[in-house]
Every structure is written in structure tokens, then in C-alpha cells.
Motif scaffolding. Structure first.
Motif, PDB file in Angstrom:
ATOM      1  N   ALA A   1       8.432   9.271  42.144  1.00  0.00           N
ATOM      2  CA  ALA A   1       9.581  10.164  42.324  1.00  0.00           C
ATOM      3  C   ALA A   1      10.632   9.959  41.238  1.00  0.00           C
ATOM      4  O   ALA A   1      11.331  10.892  40.859  1.00  0.00           O
ATOM      5  N   ARG A   2      10.743   8.729  40.731  1.00  0.00           N
ATOM      6  CA  ARG A   2      11.776   8.436  39.724  1.00  0.00           C
ATOM      7  C   ARG A   2      11.273   8.603  38.296  1.00  0.00           C
ATOM      8  O   ARG A   2      12.005   8.338  37.343  1.00  0.00           O
ATOM      9  N   SER A   3      10.013   8.982  38.150  1.00  0.00           N
ATOM     10  CA  SER A   3       9.459   9.140  36.802  1.00  0.00           C
ATOM     11  C   SER A   3       9.894  10.471  36.208  1.00  0.00           C
ATOM     12  O   SER A   3      10.050  11.440  36.934  1.00  0.00           O
ATOM     13  N   THR A   4      10.038  10.497  34.886  1.00  0.00           N
ATOM     14  CA  THR A   4      10.388  11.758  34.243  1.00  0.00           C
ATOM     15  C   THR A   4       9.360  12.095  33.185  1.00  0.00           C
ATOM     16  O   THR A   4       8.685  11.219  32.649  1.00  0.00           O
ATOM     17  N   GLY A   5       9.263  13.378  32.891  1.00  0.00           N
ATOM     18  CA  GLY A   5       8.286  13.843  31.906  1.00  0.00           C
ATOM     19  C   GLY A   5       7.213  14.630  32.625  1.00  0.00           C
ATOM     20  O   GLY A   5       6.814  14.281  33.733  1.00  0.00           O
ATOM     21  N   VAL A   6       6.758  15.706  31.981  1.00  0.00           N
ATOM     22  CA  VAL A   6       5.840  16.608  32.693  1.00  0.00           C
ATOM     23  C   VAL A   6       4.392  16.155  32.604  1.00  0.00           C
ATOM     24  O   VAL A   6       3.763  15.833  33.592  1.00  0.00           O
ATOM     25  N   SER A   7       3.866  16.080  31.367  1.00  0.00           N
ATOM     26  CA  SER A   7       2.430  15.749  31.297  1.00  0.00           C
ATOM     27  C   SER A   7       2.159  14.264  31.490  1.00  0.00           C
ATOM     28  O   SER A   7       1.170  13.898  32.097  1.00  0.00           O
ATOM     29  N   TYR A   8       3.067  13.398  30.990  1.00  0.00           N
ATOM     30  CA  TYR A   8       2.853  11.960  31.159  1.00  0.00           C
ATOM     31  C   TYR A   8       4.096  11.322  31.762  1.00  0.00           C
ATOM     32  O   TYR A   8       4.858  10.653  31.052  1.00  0.00           O
ATOM     33  N   PRO A   9       4.327  11.526  33.068  1.00  0.00           N
ATOM     34  CA  PRO A   9       5.549  11.003  33.669  1.00  0.00           C
ATOM     35  C   PRO A   9       5.651   9.487  33.479  1.00  0.00           C
ATOM     36  O   PRO A   9       4.658   8.776  33.622  1.00  0.00           O
ATOM     37  N   ALA A  10       6.863   9.016  33.131  1.00  0.00           N
ATOM     38  CA  ALA A  10       7.064   7.587  32.881  1.00  0.00           C
ATOM     39  C   ALA A  10       8.379   7.149  33.503  1.00  0.00           C
ATOM     40  O   ALA A  10       9.235   7.969  33.817  1.00  0.00           O
ATOM     41  N   ILE A  11       8.512   5.841  33.700  1.00  0.00           N
ATOM     42  CA  ILE A  11       9.737   5.285  34.282  1.00  0.00           C
ATOM     43  C   ILE A  11      10.148   4.077  33.446  1.00  0.00           C
ATOM     44  O   ILE A  11       9.289   3.383  32.885  1.00  0.00           O
ATOM     45  N   ASN A  12      11.439   3.841  33.331  1.00  0.00           N
ATOM     46  CA  ASN A  12      11.907   2.635  32.644  1.00  0.00           C
ATOM     47  C   ASN A  12      11.669   1.420  33.513  1.00  0.00           C
ATOM     48  O   ASN A  12      11.943   1.464  34.710  1.00  0.00           O
ATOM     49  N   ALA A  13      11.216   0.324  32.914  1.00  0.00           N
ATOM     50  CA  ALA A  13      10.967  -0.888  33.703  1.00  0.00           C
ATOM     51  C   ALA A  13      12.231  -1.308  34.451  1.00  0.00           C
ATOM     52  O   ALA A  13      12.188  -1.715  35.616  1.00  0.00           O
ATOM     53  N   SER A  14      13.399  -1.167  33.790  1.00  0.00           N
ATOM     54  CA  SER A  14      14.637  -1.611  34.444  1.00  0.00           C
ATOM     55  C   SER A  14      14.953  -0.756  35.667  1.00  0.00           C
ATOM     56  O   SER A  14      15.534  -1.230  36.634  1.00  0.00           O
ATOM     57  N   GLU A  15      14.539   0.519  35.602  1.00  0.00           N
ATOM     58  CA  GLU A  15      14.768   1.370  36.782  1.00  0.00           C
ATOM     59  C   GLU A  15      13.766   1.034  37.885  1.00  0.00           C
ATOM     60  O   GLU A  15      14.079   1.028  39.068  1.00  0.00           O
TER      61      GLU A  15
END
Length: 436
Positions: A147-161
Motif C-alpha cells: 500500500a505504501r509503495s509508489t510507481g506503476v510498473s515497478y512499485p517500490a518503497i523506501n527502506a526507511s519508510e
């Protein structure tokens, strides 16, 4: 499933909306308060030729953990970006988070590093490594990561988040009890899943044997036999013919359809390698079409056998039957069966022969006329071909049913496994008594 275990005597609101209530004596805190992340990078002085086992997203099989060593990439001279891991760490994928690549690191060899696509979570003293492993692979945590990931084709999340996500934390002795309980229960479930997977493999082999026997020996065990003179066929019924592919039907390739003429809808189906199904003769999906205006320039065919003619797709042994007017893509080959063959029977015979054994697999695997035309197949009289094809259709349907049931059992077991982990790590069930 959760009902068979008692609940805790008292609950309190965790203060986290999607976590709801947790047992009264637990706390709910951001993951980073009980762990650190991405502590180690690989020392630059590592010898360039040191054997480094390198874990990439593809080395992790969903939440089932790291695949075997053989499946891993061995990379030389890793750059600083690669992260060292040690026993007790848990890695969680921060890129393509929908793949849910999560794994516990257990007694790794000294030289295990993971790609920067992972957050390496290292538990502190008040967090048991095994409990952490279950915590981050639990449904609620994975959902939060996605849910907190961003980006359409390859959603990613910051480790700190990622480490900012709140998690339920029981007292340490209880964490150990919960992890021990889950180790035992998931092992039981995994054993049942493995059994069903073996069953599916056996059904596959059995189906292959039934088909193979029917298209080379026929269905009458008392039929007099004759040597076919062909290694893969062996003895065949005396009254069958042994015919070259060229005599059985006409092989044809694709027509030159321009890329931009292939659409998502239209009047004339266009078949690509991805349209073929692996386990039946029916086209898996009708996804591509040629527009009516363009269609008049081509000679569509129907009632033919179709199979991949180049590339790795040959090893999938996909053989399908097309029952309606259509065109095929340049990676496919069609075989229009003449009046000495029944399309379904010939399709079974070809599948039994195995495409990769017919193909030229030296550089780029490929099959063309010169492989099929001279190849000999055992061909019964037309009526008998129809009878055998009907028998094999019925047998295949039985195998399909059994395979579907086994797959359904696997899905249910996996669901139960997931539900059990979530219920235990969030304190919806009290397993302290059961863990002994």
C-alpha cells in the motif's frame, strides 16, 4: 481455523487503525524501534575473485524464502551497494514489492550478500529473529508494504519508510513461543502441500503414459503387432500405417501481418505463442485480432494443429488445435491435417513425440518443415483415430479434474498457513498453551 485456539484474556486498542486490537500486555511500535536496517555493506577490500553468493529478487520464492544455492547467482567482485547479511536477519524486497520477496537468513555462509532491492532488517535484543521472520511475512505487514509503495510498473518503497510500519510486539518469551508454534504448524502444512505437488507430478506422468500408449499401441491389447522400424515408436499394431508427416498434412507458416494491423479486437483471430495453453489443446486466450479491412488480404485457415517453431517455447511442448478461421504469428507453425488423419489424434501423437526432441536445438531452438515432413508417425484407420482421440479426451478430462482438486487443496492449505501466521503474530489467537 483460528477458532480452534483460545483468545487472550484481555485486549486493548493498538492505536493503529488497520491493526485493530492487540493483547493487553503487547505493544504496537514502528518496526524500527525493535530493529535496525541496512547495517552492513560489503567490504571494498573483498577479493575480486571471492565466491560471493548473491541474492537477487529472483532468488527468493515469494514468502517461502530463499531458493536453493544452485538457483542463486554467483557474482564476482560485488560493488559496495550489495548488502551483507547475517544469521537472524530478515530481508524484505523494497522494489517490485508485489512479488512479496521475503526471507529469513539462517546460518548463512560468510559470503552471502543481497541486492540493494532488499531492506535488510536486523532484530535488536527485544525481538526474536524467528518471530521477526513471521511478522514481516504476515499478510497485514505485506499489505502495508504494498500500500505504501509508489510507481506503476515497478512499485517500490523506501527502506526507511518500510521500517516505519507499526507492528505488534509481545514480550520476548512469548515471541519465541509463537515462533515455535508457527514453525511446527507451518511445517505440517508444508508437508501436506508437498504431497499434493507430488500428486500433481504423478498425474502428469500418468497422463503422458496413457497418451503415449494410446497413440503408439492403440487401445486393443490383443491387436497383432509389427515392428515400425522407428526407434521412438517401437512395435505398432499390424493394421496401422506408418506415415511421414508430409503425407499426414500440410505444414504452413505465418502470413506477413504488419505489427500495427494486430489489434485487441477485430474479426479475425491472430494467434501468438502466448495464446497457446500447455495442458489442453484449446487455445488459452483469444487476445489478438486482425481488422476486417486487412483480413481480406490473407488466407485464414481453421481446424489445424499449431505449435511453437522457435525459441524456448519449444520446450513447453505446447500443441493446440485451432477450430476457427485465424492467422498465426511468425513464431508458430500450423499443420493442416489431410484426409488420412484426424486432427485431434495427430495432435496427441505430436505432443507425445515432444517438440524439443524433433527440433534442432543447437543454437536457437527451431522446428520447420524439414523436421516434421520426414518424421514418421503411427496412423490408425480414420475410425480408430476418432475412437482413440475421444478416449484420450475423456481420460484427459479425468486427469484435469484430479489435478484441479489437488491444486485447490494446495490453495486452501496456503490460505490456512497465511491466516494462521497472521492470527498468531497479531495475537488474535493465544497459542502459548499449544506451543509446549
Amino acid at each position: 481455523a483460528a477458532m480452534s485456539f483460545p483468545r487472550y484474556p484481555a485486549y486493548k486498542d493498538s492505536g493503529v487503525e488497520w491493526l485493530g486490537e492487540v493483547p493487553g500486555h503487547w505493544k504496537a511500535v514502528p518496526l524500527k524501534t525493535v530493529s535496525s536496517h541496512n547495517d552492513d555493506v560489503l567490504d571494498e577490500s573483498t577479493a575480486p575473485d571471492a565466491e560471493i553468493a548473491y541474492v537477487d529478487i529472483s532468488s527468493v520464492d515469494g514468502i517461502n524464502g530463499i531458493k536453493t544455492k544452485e538457483d542463486m547467482l554467483f557474482a564476482a567482485a560485488p560493488s559496495r551497494a550489495r548488502r551483507r547479511v547475517k544469521h537472524g536477519d530478515v530481508i524484505v524486497s523494497t522494489v517490485r514489492t508485489y512479488l512479496k520477496a521475503i526471507a529469513r537468513i539462517r546460518d548463512p555462509e560468510e559470503n552471502l550478500v543481497v541486492s540493494t532491492g532488499f531492506a535488510v532488517i536486523r532484530p535488536r535484543g527485544d525481538l526474536a529473529p524467528d518471530f521477526l521472520g513471521y511478522l514481516v511475512s504476515a499478510g497485514f505487514f505485506v499489505e502495508q508494504v504494498i500500500a505504501r509503495s509508489t510507481g506503476v510498473s515497478y512499485p517500490a518503497i523506501n527502506a526507511s519508510e518500510l521500517v516505519g510500519i507499526p507492528v505488534p510486539v509481545p514480550p520476548l518469551p512469548e515471541q519465541t513461543q509463537i515462533a515455535a508454534f508457527l514453525d511446527r504448524e507451518t511445517a505440517k502444512i508444508d508437508a501436506l502441500v508437498a504431497e499434493q505437488r507430488r500428486l500433481i507430478e504423478l498425474l502428469k506422468e500418468k497422463r503422458q503414459a496413457v497418451i503415449s500408449h494410446a497413440v503408439t499401441r492403440g487401445l486393443n491389447p490383443d491387436a497383432p503387432m509389427k515392428p515400425s522400424g522407428i526407434e521412438w515408436l517401437g512395435d505398432v499394431p499390424e493394421h496401422w500405417e506408418v506415415l511421414k508427416g508430409a503425407l499426414i498434412g500440410t505444414l504452413f507458416g505465418s502470413e506477413q501481418v504488419p505489427e500495427d494491423a494486430v489489434l485487441d479486437e477485430g474479426d479475425l483471430p491472430f494467434i501468438k505463442v502466448g495464446s497457446l495453453s500447455r495442458d489442453s489443446f484449446e487455445i488459452e486466450s483469444w487476445d489478438y485480432f486482425v481488422d476486417r479491412l486487412v483480413a481480406t488480404n490473407y488466407r485464414p485457415r481453421s481446424d489445424y494443429v499449431v505449435f511453437p517453431k522457435r525459441g524456448a517455447a519449444i520446450f513447453t511442448n505446447k500443441v493446440n488445435i485451432v477450430d476457427r478461421p485465424s492467422l498465426i504469428d511468425p513464431n508458430l507453425m500450423g499443420w493442416q491435417i489431410g484426409d488420412r488423419g484426424v486432427t485431434a489424434f495427430i495432435a496427441y501423437a505430436l505432443k507425445c513425440r515432444k517438440l524439443d526432441e524433433l527440433a534442432d536445438v543447437s543454437t536457437v531452438p527451431q522446428i520447420n518443415n524439414k523436421h516434421i515432413a520426414p518424421e514418421r508417425f503411427a496412423v490408425p484407420p480414420i475410425e480408430e483415430q476418432r475412437y482413440i482421440a475421444a478416449y484420450l479426451n475423456a481420460e484427459s478430462a479425468k486427469f484435469d479434474t484430479l489435478t484441479t482438486e489437488a491444486q485447490r487443496a494446495i490453495d486452501l492449505l496456503q490460505e490456512r498457513r497465511t491466516a494462521l501466521i497472521s492470527a498468531a503474530v497479531t495475537g488474535q489467537i493465544d497459542v502459548r498453551g499449544a506451543a509446549l
